[in-house]
Design an enzyme around this catalytic site. Structure first.
Site, PDB file in Angstrom:
ATOM      1  N   ASP A  15      -1.127  -6.224  -0.345  1.00 59.20           N
ATOM      2  CA  ASP A  15      -1.358  -5.565   0.945  1.00 59.20           C
ATOM      3  C   ASP A  15      -2.834  -5.241   1.123  1.00 59.20           C
ATOM      4  OD1 ASP A  15       0.302  -4.904   3.015  1.00 59.20           O
ATOM      5  OD2 ASP A  15       1.125  -3.102   2.065  1.00 59.20           O
TER       6      ASP A  15
ATOM      7  N   ASP B 168       0.836  -1.210   0.000  1.00 59.69           N
ATOM      8  CA  ASP B 168       0.000   0.000   0.000  1.00 59.69           C
ATOM      9  C   ASP B 168       0.870   1.259   0.000  1.00 59.69           C
ATOM     10  OD1 ASP B 168       0.865  -0.210   2.619  1.00 59.69           O
ATOM     11  OD2 ASP B 168      -1.123   0.060   3.522  1.00 59.69           O
ATOM     12  N   SER B 169       2.194   1.082   0.040  1.00 60.10           N
ATOM     13  CA  SER B 169       3.122   2.204  -0.139  1.00 60.10           C
ATOM     14  C   SER B 169       2.915   2.831  -1.520  1.00 60.10           C
ATOM     15  CB  SER B 169       4.572   1.728   0.008  1.00 60.10           C
ATOM     16  OG  SER B 169       4.831   0.634  -0.851  1.00 60.10           O
TER      17      SER B 169
ATOM     18  N   LYS C 266      -1.454  -9.503   2.785  1.00 59.97           N
ATOM     19  CA  LYS C 266      -0.657  -9.103   3.970  1.00 59.97           C
ATOM     20  C   LYS C 266      -1.489  -8.180   4.842  1.00 59.97           C
ATOM     21  CE  LYS C 266       3.019  -6.074   3.712  1.00 59.97           C
ATOM     22  NZ  LYS C 266       2.560  -4.954   4.560  1.00 59.97           N
TER      23      LYS C 266
ATOM     24  N   GLU D 156      -1.255  -5.833   8.595  1.00 61.94           N
ATOM     25  CA  GLU D 156      -0.377  -5.306   9.647  1.00 61.94           C
ATOM     26  C   GLU D 156      -0.947  -5.643  11.024  1.00 61.94           C
ATOM     27  OE1 GLU D 156       0.488  -1.114   9.248  1.00 61.94           O
ATOM     28  OE2 GLU D 156       1.131  -1.332   7.168  1.00 61.94           O
TER      29      GLU D 156
ATOM     30  N   GLU E  96       9.268  -4.822  10.230  1.00 61.73           N
ATOM     31  CA  GLU E  96       9.717  -3.503   9.747  1.00 61.73           C
ATOM     32  C   GLU E  96      10.208  -2.623  10.896  1.00 61.73           C
ATOM     33  OE1 GLU E  96       6.890  -1.439   7.251  1.00 61.73           O
ATOM     34  OE2 GLU E  96       8.154   0.356   7.153  1.00 61.73           O
TER      35      GLU E  96
HETATM   36  O1  KIV Z   1       3.484  -1.154   1.636  1.00 62.29           O
HETATM   37  C1  KIV Z   1       4.646  -1.599   1.580  1.00 62.29           C
HETATM   38  O2  KIV Z   1       5.404  -1.326   0.634  1.00 62.29           O
HETATM   39  C2  KIV Z   1       5.084  -2.455   2.667  1.00 62.29           C
HETATM   40  C3  KIV Z   1       6.558  -2.713   2.761  1.00 62.29           C
HETATM   41  C4  KIV Z   1       7.206  -1.497   3.281  1.00 62.29           C
HETATM   42  C5  KIV Z   1       6.848  -3.906   3.568  1.00 62.29           C
HETATM   43  O3  KIV Z   1       4.315  -2.887   3.447  1.00 62.29           O
END
Ligand code: KIV
Length: 262
Positions: free
Chosen positions: A82, A43-44, A111, A113, A180
């Site tokens: 994510d 989600d980055s 994924k 968190e 992280e």
């Molecule tokens: O969103 C992302 O790119 C991530 C990585 C930083 C692990 O979760």
């Protein structure tokens, strides 16, 4: 390179470190897929791709669109999607949104968190056929609640809590964990405390693999370079130089010359 499976990913524990890189589109996914074991549609993308200050406004529709693009560009690589902020608050919502990922994309896993407090969600997802990657330590989606992006593992109490997080997620059925922003010696202890691979970002090399945001490691994202990021090329300078050459040649009419016309 043969596409990894959950089984072959898990066999890499204590073995050849896993190479994970984020990817957001087909173009880069194709390039990255030559070396990456796993592509993470993080989600980055809401920051480096979408131009937003954080990940919180990412939507499921965005993640599905970008996951499909990545899978089209890299059909031979294991892909993790994510789950955005607010899409896995409770078991029902988490499962509905994870099912969307599986129904609407060829993604291999999702994924989420969170640590022990999210283990019930991991259990609910895995018991309904969803492969789950955990994400512990610094949690970008929790930065407002935590008052910033905080490195974890600075005290023995935090260390014990991180180990408990990893073990709870493993017990709930996650096949891999991203850790992280954690002190390197602590991340190593966490990795040793579970039997599934632990992939680090800003967590040293005592873990079972590494993940970096592709635009960070290629030096393409200029606004902020985190301390843990190694830039393997100065992508921003290379792109600007190329565009500037194009500009000069357009203005001088050097481009297109006879080699580039019909
Ligand atoms: O969103 C992302 O790119 C991530 C990585 C930083 C692990 O979760």
């Amino acid at each position: 390179m043969k596409k990894l499976t959950i089984g072959s990913i898990q066999k890499r524990k204590h073995s050849l470190p896993l190479v994970m890189i984020t990817a957001y589109d087909a173009l880069f996914a194709r390039l990255l897929s030559e070396s990456a074991d796993i592509l993470l549609v993080g989600d980055s993308l809401n920051m480096s791709f979408g131009g937003n200050p954080d990940t919180l406004s990412t939507t499921m529709d965005q993640m599905i669109y970008h996951t499909n693009a990545v899978c089209k560009g890299a059909s031979e690589v294991f892909v993790i999607t994510d789950m955005p902020f607010g899409t896995y608050c409770d078991e029902k919502t988490a499962l509905e949104n994870a099912i969307r990922v599986y129904r609407e994309t060829p993604s291999d896993a999702i994924k989420i968190e969170g640590g022990a407090d999210k283990a019930h969600l991991v259990r609910h997802l895995t018991s309904n056929g969803i492969a789950v990657c955990g994400h512990i330590g610094l949690l970008p989606q929790a930065f407002r609640a935590e008052g910033g992006y905080k490195v974890k593992g600075k005290t023995e109490e935090e260390t014990i809590s991180l180990i408990a997080d990893a073990q709870a997620i493993e017990k709930a059925g996650a096949f891999i964990i991203v850790i992280e922003g954690v002190k390197a010696n602590v991340a190593e202890r966490v990795a040793q405390s579970v039997s599934i691979p632990v992939i680090g970002i800003g967590a040293g090399n005592g873990v079972d693999g590494q993940v970096l945001v592709f635009s960070d490691m290629l030096g393409l994202y200029e606004p902020f370079v985190p301390k843990f990021v190694k830039q393997y090329m100065n992508g921003a300078a290379a792109v600007k130089e190329a565009i500037n050459s194009y500009k000069n040649e357009v203005q001088s009419k050097e481009f297109p010359n006879e080699n580039f016309i019909y």
